[in-house]
Design a protein around this motif. Structure first.
Motif, PDB file in Angstrom:
ATOM      1  N   PRO A  72       0.812  -1.197   0.005  1.00 62.14           N
ATOM      2  CA  PRO A  72       0.087  -0.008   0.025  1.00 62.14           C
ATOM      3  C   PRO A  72       0.802   1.405   0.021  1.00 62.14           C
ATOM      4  N   ASN A  73       1.881   0.990   0.282  1.00 60.41           N
ATOM      5  CA  ASN A  73       2.855   2.393   0.451  1.00 60.41           C
ATOM      6  C   ASN A  73       3.830   2.603  -0.746  1.00 60.41           C
ATOM      7  N   SER A  74       3.712   1.597  -1.723  1.00 62.91           N
ATOM      8  CA  SER A  74       4.527   1.784  -2.886  1.00 62.91           C
ATOM      9  C   SER A  74       3.997   2.929  -3.956  1.00 62.91           C
ATOM     10  N   GLU A  75       4.716   3.592  -4.856  1.00 61.68           N
ATOM     11  CA  GLU A  75       4.321   4.820  -5.432  1.00 61.68           C
ATOM     12  C   GLU A  75       3.150   4.400  -6.433  1.00 61.68           C
ATOM     13  N   ILE A  76       3.119   3.195  -7.032  1.00 60.71           N
ATOM     14  CA  ILE A  76       2.014   2.743  -8.111  1.00 60.71           C
ATOM     15  C   ILE A  76       0.738   2.568  -7.145  1.00 60.71           C
ATOM     16  N   SER A  77       0.885   2.007  -5.917  1.00 57.69           N
ATOM     17  CA  SER A  77      -0.340   1.851  -5.218  1.00 57.69           C
ATOM     18  C   SER A  77      -1.090   3.337  -4.926  1.00 57.69           C
ATOM     19  N   GLN A  78       0.097   4.227  -4.530  1.00 63.01           N
ATOM     20  CA  GLN A  78      -0.310   5.342  -4.106  1.00 63.01           C
ATOM     21  C   GLN A  78      -1.159   6.205  -5.366  1.00 63.01           C
ATOM     22  N   VAL A  79      -0.390   6.082  -6.244  1.00 55.12           N
ATOM     23  CA  VAL A  79      -0.888   6.756  -7.694  1.00 55.12           C
ATOM     24  C   VAL A  79      -2.414   6.189  -7.983  1.00 55.12           C
ATOM     25  N   LEU A  80      -2.470   4.929  -8.079  1.00 51.25           N
ATOM     26  CA  LEU A  80      -3.806   4.167  -8.411  1.00 51.25           C
ATOM     27  C   LEU A  80      -4.774   4.617  -7.451  1.00 51.25           C
ATOM     28  N   GLN A  81      -4.414   4.813  -6.093  1.00 54.44           N
ATOM     29  CA  GLN A  81      -5.616   5.208  -5.007  1.00 54.44           C
ATOM     30  C   GLN A  81      -6.119   6.584  -5.423  1.00 54.44           C
ATOM     31  N   ASN A  82      -4.969   7.397  -5.924  1.00 57.46           N
ATOM     32  CA  ASN A  82      -5.319   8.995  -5.882  1.00 57.46           C
ATOM     33  C   ASN A  82      -5.903   9.477  -7.302  1.00 57.46           C
ATOM     34  N   ARG A  83      -5.429   8.511  -8.398  1.00 54.67           N
ATOM     35  CA  ARG A  83      -5.663   8.984  -9.675  1.00 54.67           C
ATOM     36  C   ARG A  83      -6.740   8.021 -10.265  1.00 54.67           C
ATOM     37  N   GLU A  84      -7.605   8.604 -11.178  1.00 53.07           N
ATOM     38  CA  GLU A  84      -8.412   7.743 -11.864  1.00 53.07           C
ATOM     39  C   GLU A  84      -7.505   7.035 -13.151  1.00 53.07           C
ATOM     40  N   HIS A  85      -8.150   5.827 -13.397  1.00 53.24           N
ATOM     41  CA  HIS A  85      -7.419   5.060 -14.379  1.00 53.24           C
ATOM     42  C   HIS A  85      -8.103   4.063 -15.141  1.00 53.24           C
ATOM     43  N   PHE A  86      -7.687   3.580 -16.262  1.00 53.22           N
ATOM     44  CA  PHE A  86      -8.508   2.584 -17.011  1.00 53.22           C
ATOM     45  C   PHE A  86      -7.570   1.439 -17.127  1.00 53.22           C
ATOM     46  N   THR A  87      -8.012   0.056 -17.594  1.00 52.51           N
ATOM     47  CA  THR A  87      -7.327  -0.588 -18.484  1.00 52.51           C
ATOM     48  C   THR A  87      -7.876  -1.105 -19.621  1.00 52.51           C
ATOM     49  N   LEU A  88      -6.965  -1.667 -20.173  1.00 53.36           N
ATOM     50  CA  LEU A  88      -7.332  -2.027 -21.752  1.00 53.36           C
ATOM     51  C   LEU A  88      -8.213  -2.990 -22.010  1.00 53.36           C
ATOM     52  N   LYS A  89      -9.384  -2.851 -22.778  1.00 51.19           N
ATOM     53  CA  LYS A  89     -10.162  -3.970 -23.123  1.00 51.19           C
ATOM     54  C   LYS A  89     -10.793  -4.783 -21.962  1.00 51.19           C
ATOM     55  N   SER A  90     -11.002  -4.080 -20.796  1.00 45.85           N
ATOM     56  CA  SER A  90     -11.290  -4.730 -19.788  1.00 45.85           C
ATOM     57  C   SER A  90     -12.715  -5.594 -19.732  1.00 45.85           C
ATOM     58  N   ASN A  91     -13.460  -5.296 -20.806  1.00 46.64           N
ATOM     59  CA  ASN A  91     -14.599  -5.981 -21.112  1.00 46.64           C
ATOM     60  C   ASN A  91     -14.249  -7.479 -21.363  1.00 46.64           C
ATOM     61  N   LEU A  92     -12.945  -7.724 -21.694  1.00 41.95           N
ATOM     62  CA  LEU A  92     -12.662  -9.261 -21.801  1.00 41.95           C
ATOM     63  C   LEU A  92     -12.318  -9.875 -20.474  1.00 41.95           C
ATOM     64  N   GLY A  93     -12.276  -9.232 -19.393  1.00 37.16           N
ATOM     65  CA  GLY A  93     -12.113  -9.927 -17.923  1.00 37.16           C
ATOM     66  C   GLY A  93     -10.618 -10.380 -17.895  1.00 37.16           C
ATOM     67  N   THR A  94      -9.577  -9.893 -18.657  1.00 37.64           N
ATOM     68  CA  THR A  94      -8.420 -10.484 -18.461  1.00 37.64           C
ATOM     69  C   THR A  94      -7.569  -9.717 -17.225  1.00 37.64           C
ATOM     70  N   LYS A  95      -8.337  -8.817 -16.410  1.00 36.79           N
ATOM     71  CA  LYS A  95      -7.658  -8.099 -15.438  1.00 36.79           C
ATOM     72  C   LYS A  95      -5.943  -7.729 -15.609  1.00 36.79           C
ATOM     73  N   PRO A  96      -5.848  -6.817 -16.588  1.00 34.00           N
ATOM     74  CA  PRO A  96      -4.518  -6.308 -16.945  1.00 34.00           C
ATOM     75  C   PRO A  96      -3.628  -5.712 -15.517  1.00 34.00           C
ATOM     76  N   LYS A  97      -2.290  -5.797 -15.501  1.00 37.91           N
ATOM     77  CA  LYS A  97      -1.763  -4.955 -14.575  1.00 37.91           C
ATOM     78  C   LYS A  97      -1.003  -3.987 -15.207  1.00 37.91           C
ATOM     79  N   LEU A  98      -1.290  -3.221 -15.984  1.00 36.79           N
ATOM     80  CA  LEU A  98      -0.931  -2.013 -16.792  1.00 36.79           C
ATOM     81  C   LEU A  98      -2.186  -1.142 -16.753  1.00 36.79           C
ATOM     82  N   PHE A  99      -1.864  -0.026 -15.895  1.00 38.70           N
ATOM     83  CA  PHE A  99      -2.935   0.784 -15.756  1.00 38.70           C
ATOM     84  C   PHE A  99      -2.743   2.297 -16.291  1.00 38.70           C
ATOM     85  N   TYR A 100      -3.621   2.669 -17.102  1.00 36.98           N
ATOM     86  CA  TYR A 100      -3.474   3.829 -17.811  1.00 36.98           C
ATOM     87  C   TYR A 100      -4.267   5.176 -16.956  1.00 36.98           C
ATOM     88  N   LEU A 101      -3.399   5.993 -16.514  1.00 40.65           N
ATOM     89  CA  LEU A 101      -3.803   7.062 -15.544  1.00 40.65           C
ATOM     90  C   LEU A 101      -4.541   8.275 -16.453  1.00 40.65           C
TER      91      LEU A 101
END
Lengths: 187, 393
Positions: free
Chosen positions: A157-186
């Motif tokens: 929870p203290n990593s930079e990425i966790s902080q950023v994802l907590q504070n900024r809106e983001h999306f993942t690509l083709k989320s309708n496919l249910g693949t749960k990507p770990k690349l997040f677009y801010l």
């Protein structure tokens, strides 16, 4: 165990291709192998000359999305594609039979054939190189001049990425496919 | 009985090299002989080129990873499953009129799958690794694993069934025939699943292909039965063969009608609603010549011949079957190619508004040579079968 992911502040991208160059250098990707491992997608400028909308010209850095539910892993007949202890999607070259099913099944166009091993390869988040040496960055992240890429442990929870994802809106690509990507677009 | 003793009791004709080259030298026989030899030479050249250059000898790319060889492999294994279904009508299900074709059809199912394996061996990058890790680290969620493994078993059962048919042990032939048929159907529907499981490719995703593959296999099996009997009887069919082929033609009429119904609804549901990655691909398919080749050669022309004579024009159906097999080839080629037509666009909303650039593919000379080689191998093995075994009752 870490669970590595990457957040992309893609609107900062200036398409300098430093990330692609660093990735090729770090991971020994053959020169000329464009769109292999990582790449920067470009949306073409809208409008007709001379009324062009320069603001429409945006860049989308991309690579393997390291899905939690990776279609490439599901379709691999020999389990050559697997999840490693840190949640990265990896390929065991010894087991790869080059049936190309994973290339076909990946919705993100992330896989290619490595001409040296004649097996499928893709981004590994520098697992075999930088992470193996004990470093905690990827080559693409380390070299990016506009700090597009934030790499780190999603479970910390203290990593930079966790902080950023907590504070900024983001999306993942083709989320309708249910693949749960770990690349997040801010956004 | 000891296995060695068992093998020695399999009825095989003694064949010398002289017997192999001695056939009636009619123009058509000579043409087929020359064609077969030419295809086998092309096979050798194609394989050599592949060994020297790997996948670079093919026109497959990162964007279009599956090409002609996958289509040809599917063409052969569909033929095999189809012949297995036709062969099973007599010896497994006990329909008397179909008994006479069992042995020939089962032999056909063996040689077509062997030809299919011979082609795919030069598409899979590491076939030996495949055999090892298919066993050591099987991917149970992979349709390719199930398809490959089940086809391996299927081929074994078909060979055992054929041996029992040769020995006139109908009870054992029935047991292995039924097992082989069930395993074959499972394998073949898994081959449909290979495409059906592709979530990334909306045009092929879903349950359609596993069922469609079984239906088109039966149709292919009947086309091939007409071709085999047409050559055997030189188009002068006796009463028994006439009865068999008329029955098969009637079944074929029904099957093709069902296929047309299937394909119509498949294409309608693809276009309906304009779903991204599916509707525009379907529209693109409508504008491709190969799709219409598939429709006219495999469906419209054979169905017209059957309907016009109520299935009695079996000479017409022989020609209709030759045209039908060309259509079946296009059916397989289209399935593989059309799945990969659309680039996998990366970002959702904006890029859908762009005009899609379709992914282009045309087979390389090496791919064509290996594919024709598969056909040559199939013809050669069939000819050898007619010399070595008694393929009739």
């Amino acid at each position: 165990m870490a669970r590595y992911g990457m957040a992309l502040d893609y609107k900062n991208c200036i398409n300098c291709k430093a990330c692609e160059t660093a990735c090729k250098e770090e991971n020994g990707v053959l020169l000329g192998a464009d769109n292999h491992r990582i790449w920067v997608g470009m949306k073409e400028i809208e409008g007709e000359y001379p009324n062009l909308s320069i603001a429409s010209n945006t860049f989308y850095p991309s690579q393997c999305q390291h899905c939690d539910e990776a279609p490439c892993q599901e379709v691999c007949p020999t389990n050559a594609t697997y999840y490693d202890k840190d949640g990265q999607v990896r390929i065991d070259a010894d087991k790869c039979i080059l049936c190309s099913y994973c290339i076909n099944a990946c919705p993100y166009d992330a896989r290619y054939v490595d001409d040296r091993t004649n097996t499928v390869d893709k981004c590994t988040f520098c697992t075999d190189t930088r992470l193996a040496r004990g470093e905690t960055t990827t080559a693409c992240q380390n070299t990016c001049p506009t700090k597009v890429r934030i790499f780190g442990d999603l479970d910390d929870p203290n990593s930079e990425i966790s902080q950023v994802l907590q504070n900024r809106e983001h999306f993942t690509l083709k989320s309708n496919l249910g693949t749960k990507p770990k690349l997040f677009y801010l956004i | 009985m000891h296995i060695k003793e068992f093998i020695t009791t399999i009825p095989v004709k003694k064949v010398t090299l002289r017997d192999i080259v001695s056939f009636e030298k009619t123009p058509i026989n000579l043409l087929i002989a020359v064609m077969t030899l030419l295809f086998l030479v092309l096979f050798a050249v194609g394989i050599t080129t592949y060994i020297l250059h790997g996948h670079h000898a093919y026109n497959v790319t990162k964007e279009h990873p599956w090409g002609l060889l996958i289509a040809v492999y599917i063409f052969f294994v569909v033929s095999s499953t189809g012949l297995c279904i036709v062969g099973s009508l007599g010896d497994v299900f006990g329909f008397k009129d179909y008994m006479m074709i069992s042995k020939r059809a089962i032999f056909g199912s063996i040689i077509t799958i062997v030809s299919g394996f011979a082609v795919i061996a030069f598409e899979i990058g590491h076939p030996i690794t495949m055999v090892i890790y298919n066993i050591l680290t099987p991917g149970f969620t992979s349709a390719i694993w199930w398809m490959g493994t089940l086809y391996g078993l299927y081929m074994t059962f078909m060979i055992i069934e054929f041996v029992f048919l040769l020995k006139h042990n109908m009870k054992m032939a029935k047991i292995f025939g039924l097992t082989g048929l069930l395993v074959g159907l499972a394998a073949h529907s898994n081959l449909g699943g290979v495409f059906g499981f592709l979530n990334a490719r909306t045009i092929s995703n879903g349950v359609f292909y596993p069922m469609y593959f079984i239906l088109t296999a039966f149709i292919t099996g009947i086309f091939l039965s007409f071709i085999m009997y047409g050559f055997k009887y030189r188009l002068k069919f006796d009463e028994k063969a006439t009865l068999l082929l008329t029955n098969l033609a009637k079944i074929q009429g029904l099957l093709i009608a069902i296929l047309m119904f299937f394909v119509t609804w498949k294409m309608l549901s693809d276009v309906y609603g304009g779903m991204p990655n599916r509707a525009e691909v379907a529209r693109h398919i409508f504008s491709s010549a190969t799709f219409w080749a598939e429709v006219f050669f495999a469906m419209v022309i054979p169905l017209f011949i059957i309907l016009k004579s109520a299935g009695k024009n079996i000479v017409g159906m022989f020609w209709g079957s030759l045209i039908g097999m060309v259509g079946i080839f296009f059916m397989r080629y289209n399935l593989v190619h059309d799945t990969q037509l659309k680039p996998l666009q990366m970002l959702k909303t904006s890029e859908y508004q762009l005009v899609p650039t379709w992914i282009e593919y045309f087979p390389s000379v090496t791919e064509v040579m290996i594919s024709l080689g598969g056909l040559g191998l199939c013809l050669f093995l069939y000819y050898m079968g007619t010399k070595l075994f008694n393929l009739d009752e």
